[in-house]
Design a protein around this motif. Structure first.
Motif, PDB file in Angstrom:
ATOM      1  N   LYS A   1      64.045  13.588  21.661  1.00  0.00           N
ATOM      2  CA  LYS A   1      65.055  13.905  22.500  1.00  0.00           C
ATOM      3  C   LYS A   1      65.883  14.944  22.089  1.00  0.00           C
TER       4      LYS A   1
ATOM      5  N   TRP B   1      68.008   9.083  29.911  1.00  0.00           N
ATOM      6  CA  TRP B   1      67.390  10.396  29.472  1.00  0.00           C
ATOM      7  C   TRP B   1      65.802  10.388  30.276  1.00  0.00           C
ATOM      8  N   GLU B   2      65.254   9.330  30.200  1.00  0.00           N
ATOM      9  CA  GLU B   2      63.854   9.216  30.733  1.00  0.00           C
ATOM     10  C   GLU B   2      64.154   9.425  32.142  1.00  0.00           C
ATOM     11  N   LYS B   3      65.011   8.815  32.700  1.00  0.00           N
ATOM     12  CA  LYS B   3      65.107   8.747  34.227  1.00  0.00           C
ATOM     13  C   LYS B   3      65.828   9.978  34.725  1.00  0.00           C
TER      14      LYS B   3
ATOM     15  N   THR C   1      68.192   6.277  25.962  1.00  0.00           N
ATOM     16  CA  THR C   1      66.798   6.720  26.181  1.00  0.00           C
ATOM     17  C   THR C   1      66.455   6.279  27.638  1.00  0.00           C
ATOM     18  N   LYS C   2      66.892   5.298  28.332  1.00  0.00           N
ATOM     19  CA  LYS C   2      66.637   4.919  29.378  1.00  0.00           C
ATOM     20  C   LYS C   2      67.073   5.836  30.301  1.00  0.00           C
TER      21      LYS C   2
END
Length: 448
Positions: free
Chosen positions: A405, A71-73, A68-69
């Motif tokens: 996601k 993917w967000e960045k 998630t980290k």
């Protein structure tokens, strides 16, 4: 409130999701697999089952906590490359040269297990292994789309093929070297056979001129497999380009809503020289390129299976944990109906994917069958993740709980390796014998 106090207020970090929403477990702790309802494992060999479990364990333990980290960045998690390399799945069905020599089913199962946790990582492996490495392996296919074994002889052509394999495949197999595969151009996506990037023969090699777009892994790939039009023959040829070749430029495509960890790039070729030994002799026309795509579509058909499985597994756990009206969400009839619809879709997708592998392994698979598997599975997966988004309510738009996601990641998969519409037309042409890719010519307007 003072300016300093306001700044301090807005700079506060968000609560960890497990603290902010303690009623359900986030996807960083991945749910156990509950989506194999018709027991696909019974159809697999012991080796294929072992591959499935090995990849599943790695993805759940190593990738799920960090995905998630990244993917967000919109950044690629380079730290996971050694872990993926240790799985020894890169190269898939290729035998020798450090490659695993998996069955088609085993390779597909591995890709699905990666996609179950993260679609971006599965796309990274797909591009690297099922497109670039297979092309370097010099895929020669007959009309039944069956891989032929290269017979070693002592002519220069065969020695050149063997040398190219020995040079490139071992480091690619262990992921110490990364590859990409460049066909699509800014003006030519579905109509890829009309590509404009050119290759002109010069002394000792070739000069590439042109542009590519949407090329996954291209911003950091060590080896670029590129398709260009031979200016002498007007046919599509294949080439290996080194990342540090003078005149080569690759830049990241920004602002994507899906597969955000995948580093898709725009590539420019300005008089890029490619030596003769890096011309791929197995690609002499667009038909050769299409056959590579037909093979990779077997793999792509399994990516939506994995995505849908992960979404179902997440929803299954979430609905039993999350309570409303003094009962778990799983106790409500509407929610159970959606879960069962998702589960039914997955079983059908699994059986389509498995049968596609068996057709390929027996030498019977056709391009139309591969295209139908890819298009139909992505359509069913689209429905499945949409139902999952509904089931999670507000948390269905948070990447922390996987479904949002996966919802976004599925959209580019629905489109790449041939859009849904183009793949249906490939199958339609095969079952009717009538191509319908180009519109009928416009009739001259009457003056009356």
């Amino acid at each position: 409130m003072s300016k300093e106090a306001k700044s301090s207020y807005f700079d506060l970090p968000a609560l960890d999701v497990s603290v902010a929403f303690p009623q359900a477990t986030p996807a960083s702790v991945f749910p156990k697999c509950t989506s194999d309802y018709y027991q696909l494992d019974d159809l697999l060999t012991s080796e294929e089952r072992a591959i499935r479990l090995k990849v599943r364990e790695c993805m759940e333990k190593e990738i799920a906590p960090i995905m998630t980290k990244y993917w967000e960045k919109a950044e690629f998690p380079f730290e996971v490359i050694p872990k993926l390399g240790a799985l020894h799945i890169s190269g898939g069905t290729i035998k020798g040269y450090g490659c695993p020599g998996l069955s088609v089913t085993g390779s597909a199962i591995a890709l699905a297990e990666i996609a179950r946790v993260d679609a971006s990582c599965s796309t990274f492996i797909l591009v690297h292994s099922s497109l670039a490495m297979l092309t370097i392996d010099v895929i020669v296919l007959n009309n039944d789309i069956q891989l032929l074994i290269h017979r070693f002889s002592f002519n220069n052509r065969t020695i050149g093929i063997r040398n190219a394999k020995e040079k490139y495949l071992p480091p690619l197999a262990e992921l110490s070297s990364i590859s990409c595969w460049g066909l699509t151009e800014p003006d030519y996506g579905s109509d890829a056979s009309a590509l404009r990037t050119t290759a002109t023969k010069v002394e000792g090699g070739w000069i590439l001129e042109g542009q590519k777009r949407w090329i996954g892994n291209s911003t950091f790939a060590d080896v670029l497999v590129i398709f260009a039009r031979n200016t002498a023959t007007n046919q599509i040829n294949g080439f290996i380009v080194q990342k540090d070749a003078p005149g080569l430029q690759s830049t990241k495509i920004e602002n994507k809503i899906g597969l955000r960890m995948v580093q898709n790039g725009d590539i420019l070729f300005k008089k890029v020289f490619v030596p003769d030994e890096d011309r791929l002799p197995g690609v002499n026309s667009f038909k050769d390129t299409s056959k590579v795509l037909a093979v990779s579509r077997v793999m792509v058909a399994w990516m939506p299976i994995g995505i849908a499985m992960g979404v179902y597994d997440m929803c299954h756990r979430y609905l039993k944990e999350r309570k409303q009206f003094r009962a778990p969400l799983a106790a409500f009839q509407l929610n159970q109906q959606k879960l069962v619809q998702m589960l039914g879709n997955i079983q059908a997708m699994l059986l389509v994917g498995w049968r596609l592998c068996k057709l390929y392994e027996s030498g019977k698979m056709t391009p139309g069958q591969a295209s139908l598997g890819k298009s139909w599975n992505t359509l069913r997966a689209r429905e499945t993740v949409s139902l999952g988004r509904e089931l999670l309510g507000g948390n269905g738009i948070l990447a922390d709980f996987l479904v949002a996601k996966a919802f976004c990641d599925l959209e580019p998969i629905y489109t790449f390796e041939g859009t849904y519409d183009i793949n249906t037309l490939v199958t339609g042409r095969e079952i009717t014998g009538l191509p319908s890719f180009k519109p009928a010519p416009l009739r001259p307007q009457s003056r009356l």
